[in-house]
Write an enzyme that holds these catalytic residues in place. Structure first.
Site, PDB file in Angstrom:
ATOM      1  N   TRP A 133       0.842  -1.178  -0.003  1.00 41.15           N
ATOM      2  CA  TRP A 133       0.168   0.076   0.049  1.00 41.15           C
ATOM      3  C   TRP A 133       0.823   1.129   0.037  1.00 41.15           C
ATOM      4  O   TRP A 133       2.090   1.391   0.684  1.00 41.15           O
ATOM      5  CB  TRP A 133      -0.831  -0.071   1.125  1.00 41.15           C
ATOM      6  CG  TRP A 133      -1.681   1.137   1.488  1.00 41.15           C
ATOM      7  CD1 TRP A 133      -2.276   1.789   0.462  1.00 41.15           C
ATOM      8  CD2 TRP A 133      -1.900   1.712   2.610  1.00 41.15           C
ATOM      9  NE1 TRP A 133      -3.214   2.820   0.902  1.00 41.15           N
ATOM     10  CE2 TRP A 133      -2.980   3.033   2.326  1.00 41.15           C
ATOM     11  CE3 TRP A 133      -1.511   1.597   3.608  1.00 41.15           C
ATOM     12  CZ2 TRP A 133      -3.259   3.956   3.437  1.00 41.15           C
ATOM     13  CZ3 TRP A 133      -2.103   2.746   5.014  1.00 41.15           C
ATOM     14  CH2 TRP A 133      -2.813   3.518   4.592  1.00 41.15           C
ATOM     15  N   ASP A 214      -1.334  -5.225   9.659  1.00 38.85           N
ATOM     16  CA  ASP A 214      -1.838  -4.246   9.324  1.00 38.85           C
ATOM     17  C   ASP A 214      -3.269  -4.824   8.648  1.00 38.85           C
ATOM     18  O   ASP A 214      -3.298  -5.648   7.717  1.00 38.85           O
ATOM     19  CB  ASP A 214      -1.427  -3.236   8.095  1.00 38.85           C
ATOM     20  CG  ASP A 214      -2.071  -2.258   7.495  1.00 38.85           C
ATOM     21  OD1 ASP A 214      -3.328  -1.989   8.457  1.00 38.85           O
ATOM     22  OD2 ASP A 214      -2.024  -1.708   6.560  1.00 38.85           O
ATOM     23  N   ALA A 216      -7.010  -4.147   7.524  1.00 36.55           N
ATOM     24  CA  ALA A 216      -7.664  -3.161   6.804  1.00 36.55           C
ATOM     25  C   ALA A 216      -8.919  -3.559   6.133  1.00 36.55           C
ATOM     26  O   ALA A 216      -9.802  -2.986   5.707  1.00 36.55           O
ATOM     27  CB  ALA A 216      -7.021  -2.166   5.834  1.00 36.55           C
ATOM     28  N   LYS A 249     -13.443   0.097   5.713  1.00 36.30           N
ATOM     29  CA  LYS A 249     -13.965  -0.624   4.483  1.00 36.30           C
ATOM     30  C   LYS A 249     -15.173  -1.684   5.074  1.00 36.30           C
ATOM     31  O   LYS A 249     -16.064  -1.547   4.551  1.00 36.30           O
ATOM     32  CB  LYS A 249     -12.764  -1.486   3.886  1.00 36.30           C
ATOM     33  CG  LYS A 249     -12.068  -0.786   2.832  1.00 36.30           C
ATOM     34  CD  LYS A 249     -11.170   0.002   3.228  1.00 36.30           C
ATOM     35  CE  LYS A 249     -10.292   0.717   2.385  1.00 36.30           C
ATOM     36  NZ  LYS A 249      -9.143   1.641   2.833  1.00 36.30           N
TER      37      LYS A 249
END
Ligand code: LMR
Length: 401
Positions: A133, A214, A216, A249
């Protein structure tokens, strides 16, 4: 009068967010924006989820104060994310070794965790996957870290290169931080298998590396419990690690900046110190986290009715992504029947990288009103019944041999 600010060196805007703005300003009716990772329904809208709307209604009716919540933010939210992310068993095992702070989105959690890690590990480096990312390197730099890349992806086969990944980690030093992504790797969509998570756990232990997970896109690869099965196998085997958890999200709360930082420490004393350092670092930057999105997530996760509604909506988003992956696979296979596009249906979550010719991004934008970053990363959550055929057709001629 002198102009001090003119001394600033020139910068270009963040490419992804700049593309989001440019796509927003493009009024062509046929526009397809597969750039930033945002879900869109058949009407091209990112809706407020029903569970979120209902939670907001209840919160607005019952809210008695806007007074500060404190530096951890909403502590009920923190506990709900601990449970949802780690599972009850691991959370109970960790006991007082676990620290959690509400943060402004997943970015806030990444930054706060790295800022504290930097204090503990002044000589440590941060390792990020190649590719990763776009913001990971940026956040690491903001926390004062040099970011190095580990091999993750084999562009020729469009698959994860696990051996290359493990080989890269032989260059890491004890006390280096390695950012790992939970389910639905951004930007490749290629995730580790459960067996690979276990193997990686042994590598981390042997080399004394610190993981920063991470997370997400929890729930976009599979239903939430199954989606974190592999990462939990890994977490269970680490004595110290960080997690940044984003609710942007999976709760559709993008602009509300709802995230959480979890830090797992060796013992209670280290956990107390870590908590004080998180509070100290964040006090200087944003003082206290936002409250609204965190309250919504807490309401949903702790109320069985809201949670059921939300879970159904999350499942529908995941199904749309899976259907878009199958749809694009079908269309591209028809267009180029000598090529295999099986990676599209093997990969998980919002993103995959398409092997495109040089300059394809700009051509697609100008000629077809299709917005995607130059890397060829596409967001499947923006593809649906109303645009998938047009998208596949726009790609014709742009796929590299
Ligand atoms: C993305 O990669 O598109 C998203 O995670 C949005 C962002 O903040 O960059």
């Amino acid at each position: 009068m002198s102009s001090y600010l003119s001394a600033l060196h020139a910068l270009t805007p963040d490419p992804l967010l700049d593309m989001m703005a440019r796509a927003g300003a493009d009024m062509r009716a046929e526009k397809i924006d597969v750039s930033v990772g945002v879900y869109r329904n058949d009407a091209g809208v990112t809706p407020v989820m029903d569970a979120v709307r209902e939670a907001e209604r209840r919160l607005a009716a019952g809210q008695a104060t806007k007074a500060y919540e404190g530096q951890r933010g909403n502590t009920d939210f923190c506990a709900a994310i601990e449970r949802f992310c780690l599972g009850d068993d691991l959370r109970a095992d960790l006991g007082e070794r676990l620290v959690s702070y509400a943060t402004p989105g997943g970015c806030g959690a990444l930054w706060a965790g790295m800022a504290v890690a930097r204090r503990a590990l002044p000589d440590g480096r941060v390792w990020i996957s190649a590719p990763t990312w776009i913001n990971h390197r940026h956040i690491a730099a903001a926390a004062g870290f040099e970011a190095l890349e580990y091999r993750y992806w084999d562009p020729a086969s469009q698959t994860l290169d696990f051996d290359g990944f493990v080989a890269s980690l032989t260059r890491a030093r004890a006390g280096d931080i390695v950012i790992l992504q939970g389910p639905c790797h951004n930007p490749t969509g290629a995730d580790l298998t459960d067996a690979q998570w276990l193997q990686l756990a042994a590598v981390f232990e042997e080399r004394a590396l610190i993981a920063f997970l991470d997370i997400a896109y929890h729930g976009f690869g599979a239903e939430p419990e199954a989606d974190l099965f592999g990462p939990r196998l890994f977490m269970e085997r680490q004595s110290e690690f960080f997690v940044s958890y984003s609710c942007s999200k999976n709760f559709g709360l993008y602009r509300e900046r709802a995230g959480c930082l979890l830090a797992v420490c060796d013992d209670r004393r280290a956990a107390n110190r870590t908590a004080l350092h998180i509070a100290d670092a964040t006090r200087a930057v944003y003082s206290m986290p936002p409250a609204h999105g965190q309250a919504v997530v807490n309401a949903i996760l702790t109320n069985p009715g809201l949670r059921r509604t939300w879970s159904e909506e999350l499942t529908a988003m995941r199904r749309q992504i899976e259907e878009a992956r199958r749809g694009l696979h079908r269309a591209l296979t028809q267009m180029m029947n000598t090529r295999s596009f099986s990676f599209l249906t093997d990969q998980k979550g919002m993103f995959s990288i398409l092997p495109l010719r040089d300059g394809a991004g700009a051509r697609l934008r100008e000629r077809r009103a299709v917005y995607m970053p130059g890397s060829g990363r596409i967001n499947f959550a923006a593809l649906n019944n109303s645009n998938i055929e047009r998208f596949a057709e726009a790609l014709a001629g742009e796929l590299a041999d």
